[in-house]
Design an enzyme around this catalytic site. Structure first.
Site, PDB file in Angstrom:
ATOM      1  N   ASP A 188       8.228  25.667  48.533  1.00  0.00           N
ATOM      2  CA  ASP A 188       9.077  24.731  49.302  1.00  0.00           C
ATOM      3  C   ASP A 188       9.063  24.964  50.813  1.00  0.00           C
ATOM      4  OD1 ASP A 188       9.576  24.126  46.682  1.00  0.00           O
ATOM      5  OD2 ASP A 188      11.746  24.321  46.779  1.00  0.00           O
ATOM      6  N   LYS A 213       8.519  19.179  42.117  1.00  0.00           N
ATOM      7  CA  LYS A 213       9.587  19.523  41.166  1.00  0.00           C
ATOM      8  C   LYS A 213      10.886  18.882  41.622  1.00  0.00           C
ATOM      9  CE  LYS A 213      10.687  23.731  43.683  1.00  0.00           C
ATOM     10  NZ  LYS A 213      12.077  23.416  44.044  1.00  0.00           N
ATOM     11  N   CYS A 271      14.966  28.881  45.182  1.00  0.00           N
ATOM     12  CA  CYS A 271      13.700  28.476  44.566  1.00  0.00           C
ATOM     13  C   CYS A 271      12.675  29.600  44.492  1.00  0.00           C
ATOM     14  CB  CYS A 271      13.155  27.245  45.282  1.00  0.00           C
ATOM     15  SG  CYS A 271      14.224  25.812  44.980  1.00  0.00           S
TER      16      CYS A 271
HETATM   17  C1  VGL Z   1      16.183  24.734  47.120  1.00  0.00           C
HETATM   18  C2  VGL Z   1      18.409  24.274  46.908  1.00  0.00           C
HETATM   19  C3  VGL Z   1      18.140  23.005  46.459  1.00  0.00           C
HETATM   20  C4  VGL Z   1      15.129  25.721  47.501  1.00  0.00           C
HETATM   21  C5  VGL Z   1      15.880  23.468  46.660  1.00  0.00           C
HETATM   22  O1  VGL Z   1      13.976  25.313  47.789  1.00  0.00           O
HETATM   23  O2  VGL Z   1      15.427  26.938  47.527  1.00  0.00           O
HETATM   24  N1  VGL Z   1      17.462  25.132  47.229  1.00  0.00           N
HETATM   25  N2  VGL Z   1      16.851  22.610  46.341  1.00  0.00           N
END
Ligand code: VGL
Ligand code: ZN
Length: 211
Positions: A8, A108, A153
């Site tokens: 991410d 995702k 994540c």
């Molecule tokens: C994430 C919270 C919500 C992350 C993704 O990438 O850590 N955290 N969605």
């Protein structure tokens, strides 16, 4: 087979993004160095990719504030600001990340009824993304995980890798990762260590390929 999983590294999790992680942009140069000089056979980037009405968004729950607990499908759920909505700038990978070196992008969080912190499966552990099958098919025996956010994540991806690829050596690269909450980061590192995930720095990784 040595694989790097970049979790991410998106605009949304960097300063200026909708769910900014403090210092999130600082992981980009480290990730670029790892991709260029880490000796990886396979590089995968995950991408949080939500529909605009995703159930993890506080905006979908009457009167709820972001960063409070709510429920989603009967399960406790941290309610987030709207972030990484599919197709938006917020969901794009960071433009300074060297995308030419990325072999596969794993999206995702597409199902509005369940959150998906891990790049391997939804939080209820029912639906798989397909990433574990890909890594098995490619014969990955060493997997390094880093990115954003350490306490969500990155942690869940590393723990799932540990559980789903029992033969593989899994490492968490600390300086190529940043977290949302300092206490959460400490807990995440403890949990990963206890699960048998090695905590290393990018220097350690790069020293293996340096001649
Ligand atoms: C994430 C919270 C919500 C992350 C993704 O990438 O850590 N955290 N969605
Ligand atoms: Zn998300």
């Amino acid at each position: 087979m040595k694989c790097l999983l970049l979790v991410d590294i998106q605009n949304g999790f960097c300063p200026g993004g909708h769910l900014a992680v403090p210092g999130g942009d600082a992981v980009v140069p480290v990730a670029n160095r790892l991709m260029a000089k880490g000796g990886y056979d396979l590089i995968v980037a995950s991408q949080d990719w939500h529909p605009a009405d995703h159930g993890s968004f506080a905006s979908q729950h009457d009167g709820a504030a972001p960063f409070t607990m709510g429920t989603l499908n009967g399960q406790p759920q941290m309610l987030w600001p709207d972030h990484c909505v599919e197709g938006t700038e917020d969901a794009a990978l960071r433009p300074d990340l060297d995308q030419s070196r990325i072999d596969t992008i794993q999206r995702k969080g597409l199902d509005r009824t369940v959150d998906s912190y891990s790049a391997f499966r939804d939080n209820d552990q029912t639906a798989l993304t397909g990433l574990s099958d890909l890594l098995r098919a490619r014969g990955v025996t060493r997997l390094d995980v880093c990115g954003l956010a350490t306490d969500y994540c990155v942690k869940f991806s590393a723990l799932d890798a540990r559980a789903m690829l029992p033969e593989a050596h899994i490492r968490f690269i600390e300086d190529a990762s940043r977290g949302i909450d300092p206490e959460g980061v400490r807990t995440a590192i403890d949990e990963m260590t206890q699960a048998g995930i090695a905590v290393v720095t990018s220097d350690t990784v790069l020293s293996e390929t340096r001649v």
